[in-house]
Scaffold this active site. Structure first.
Site, PDB file in Angstrom:
ATOM      1  N   ARG A  87      22.402 -16.583   3.351  1.00 25.34           N
ATOM      2  CA  ARG A  87      22.001 -15.170   3.428  1.00 25.34           C
ATOM      3  C   ARG A  87      22.941 -14.298   2.588  1.00 25.34           C
ATOM      4  O   ARG A  87      22.513 -13.374   1.916  1.00 25.34           O
ATOM      5  CB  ARG A  87      22.046 -14.755   4.898  1.00 25.34           C
ATOM      6  N   ASN A  94      13.713   3.615   5.012  1.00 23.19           N
ATOM      7  CA  ASN A  94      12.694   2.664   5.478  1.00 23.19           C
ATOM      8  C   ASN A  94      11.576   3.432   6.158  1.00 23.19           C
ATOM      9  O   ASN A  94      11.796   4.535   6.668  1.00 23.19           O
ATOM     10  CB  ASN A  94      13.340   1.682   6.474  1.00 23.19           C
ATOM     11  N   SER A 134       0.839  -1.208   0.000  1.00 26.66           N
ATOM     12  CA  SER A 134       0.000   0.000   0.000  1.00 26.66           C
ATOM     13  C   SER A 134       0.875   1.260   0.000  1.00 26.66           C
ATOM     14  O   SER A 134       0.498   2.274  -0.594  1.00 26.66           O
ATOM     15  CB  SER A 134      -0.984   0.007   1.174  1.00 26.66           C
ATOM     16  N   ASN A 135       2.040   1.187   0.633  1.00 30.94           N
ATOM     17  CA  ASN A 135       2.944   2.343   0.584  1.00 30.94           C
ATOM     18  C   ASN A 135       3.497   2.552  -0.821  1.00 30.94           C
ATOM     19  O   ASN A 135       3.606   3.683  -1.285  1.00 30.94           O
ATOM     20  CB  ASN A 135       4.082   2.177   1.599  1.00 30.94           C
ATOM     21  N   HIS A 195       8.757   2.958   9.241  1.00 34.54           N
ATOM     22  CA  HIS A 195       8.466   2.089  10.380  1.00 34.54           C
ATOM     23  C   HIS A 195       7.211   2.587  11.100  1.00 34.54           C
ATOM     24  O   HIS A 195       7.087   3.789  11.355  1.00 34.54           O
ATOM     25  CB  HIS A 195       9.665   2.060  11.334  1.00 34.54           C
ATOM     26  N   MET A 232      10.185  -7.325   4.473  1.00 36.79           N
ATOM     27  CA  MET A 232      10.283  -8.008   5.762  1.00 36.79           C
ATOM     28  C   MET A 232      11.543  -8.861   5.863  1.00 36.79           C
ATOM     29  O   MET A 232      11.486 -10.061   6.140  1.00 36.79           O
ATOM     30  CB  MET A 232       9.038  -8.872   5.999  1.00 36.79           C
ATOM     31  N   ARG A 233      12.650  -8.230   5.576  1.00 36.42           N
ATOM     32  CA  ARG A 233      13.903  -8.962   5.636  1.00 36.42           C
ATOM     33  C   ARG A 233      15.002  -7.982   6.007  1.00 36.42           C
ATOM     34  O   ARG A 233      15.052  -6.870   5.477  1.00 36.42           O
ATOM     35  CB  ARG A 233      14.176  -9.573   4.262  1.00 36.42           C
TER      36      ARG A 233
HETATM   37  C1  GRF Z   1       3.938  -0.654   6.840  1.00 36.69           C
HETATM   38  O1  GRF Z   1       3.146  -0.549   7.995  1.00 36.69           O
HETATM   39  C2  GRF Z   1       5.347  -0.221   7.107  1.00 36.69           C
HETATM   40  O2  GRF Z   1       5.452   0.726   8.117  1.00 36.69           O
HETATM   41  C3  GRF Z   1       6.026  -1.488   7.554  1.00 36.69           C
HETATM   42  O3  GRF Z   1       5.427  -2.509   6.794  1.00 36.69           O
HETATM   43  C4  GRF Z   1       4.112  -2.099   6.422  1.00 36.69           C
HETATM   44  C5  GRF Z   1       3.998  -2.296   4.932  1.00 36.69           C
HETATM   45  O4  GRF Z   1       2.702  -2.111   4.458  1.00 36.69           O
HETATM   46  N1  GRF Z   1       7.455  -1.398   7.378  1.00 36.69           N
HETATM   47  P1  GRF Z   1       2.407  -2.087   2.890  1.00 36.69           P
HETATM   48  O5  GRF Z   1       2.959  -3.397   2.326  1.00 36.69           O
HETATM   49  O6  GRF Z   1       3.073  -0.885   2.305  1.00 36.69           O
HETATM   50  O7  GRF Z   1       0.909  -2.043   2.775  1.00 36.69           O
END
Ligand code: GRF
Length: 196
Positions: A70, A112, A18-19, A114, A95-96
């Protein structure tokens, strides 16, 4: 906007994206002077890949599970990013943890987002923890990536109030709303600094 004024972004995702979607909207609306050159996902089923493809953006799946170590995975990621040569590497729900070699190679060019008001609540499940631990506010932080876990220099952050009746779901919605606005603003700020 000329080609020279338009900064190149590589966006790394693992999930919904979504971002990424918000960044693409802001570019489309002329609010962010950039183009997304490549979207990389470490998950083949990440919905963010669909968003990218619908916007005509090149995508690449680099699944960590297909690499023996890795280090091999990180080398492959480094090679891909070097080829793409973006002005900025944007982590959007990737997520890594990036290996030290990659972070050093692109130091100052990785950002990033957060879902907390750092340095509070670093790491995973920040939104759920904020509700469970009865915090009165949390927030959103955009920061440079360094060798620590959510410890890099802060670029922009904004608080989000937590109401007593908030659930992890309702708070996630509030946090995402802020994320979608803040990330493009922070990226624009960094690009301006890089280009000046
Ligand atoms: C967001 O809440 C961001 O802060 C975190 O992971 C989430 C990603 O959401 N790092 P999306 O995949 O952008 O919907």
């Amino acid at each position: 906007m000329t080609q020279a004024e338009c900064s190149k972004l590589a966006v790394l995702i693992s999930g919904n994206g979504s971002n990424l979607g918000a960044i693409l909207d802001h570019i489309e609306q002329g609010k962010l002077p950039a183009e997304v050159s490549l979207v990389i996902s470490n998950k083949a089923d990440a919905y963010g890949l669909v968003r990218a493809e619908q916007a005509g953006i090149k995508t690449l799946v680099l699944e960590n599970k297909t690499y023996a170590t890795r280090q091999e995975y990180d080398h492959s990621l480094i090679r891909t990013l070097e080829e793409c040569n973006p002005d900025l590497i944007v982590l959007a729900g990737f997520m890594r943890i990036l290996g030290p070699g990659l972070v050093t190679r692109f130091q100052g060019r990785i950002v990033n987002i957060h879902p907390s008001y750092l340095p509070a609540l670093p790491g995973l499940h920040s939104i759920e923890r904020a509700v469970k631990e009865k915090h009165t506010f949390t927030g959103v932080t955009v920061h440079y990536v360094d060798h620590g876990m959510d410890t890099g220099p802060i670029i922009m952050q904004e608080k989000v109030d937590i109401d007593p009746q908030d659930t992890p779901e309702s708070l996630t919605e509030k946090v995402h709303k802020v994320e979608h606005r803040l990330y493009s603003k922070a990226i624009a700020k960094v690009l301006k600094e890089i280009k000046s």
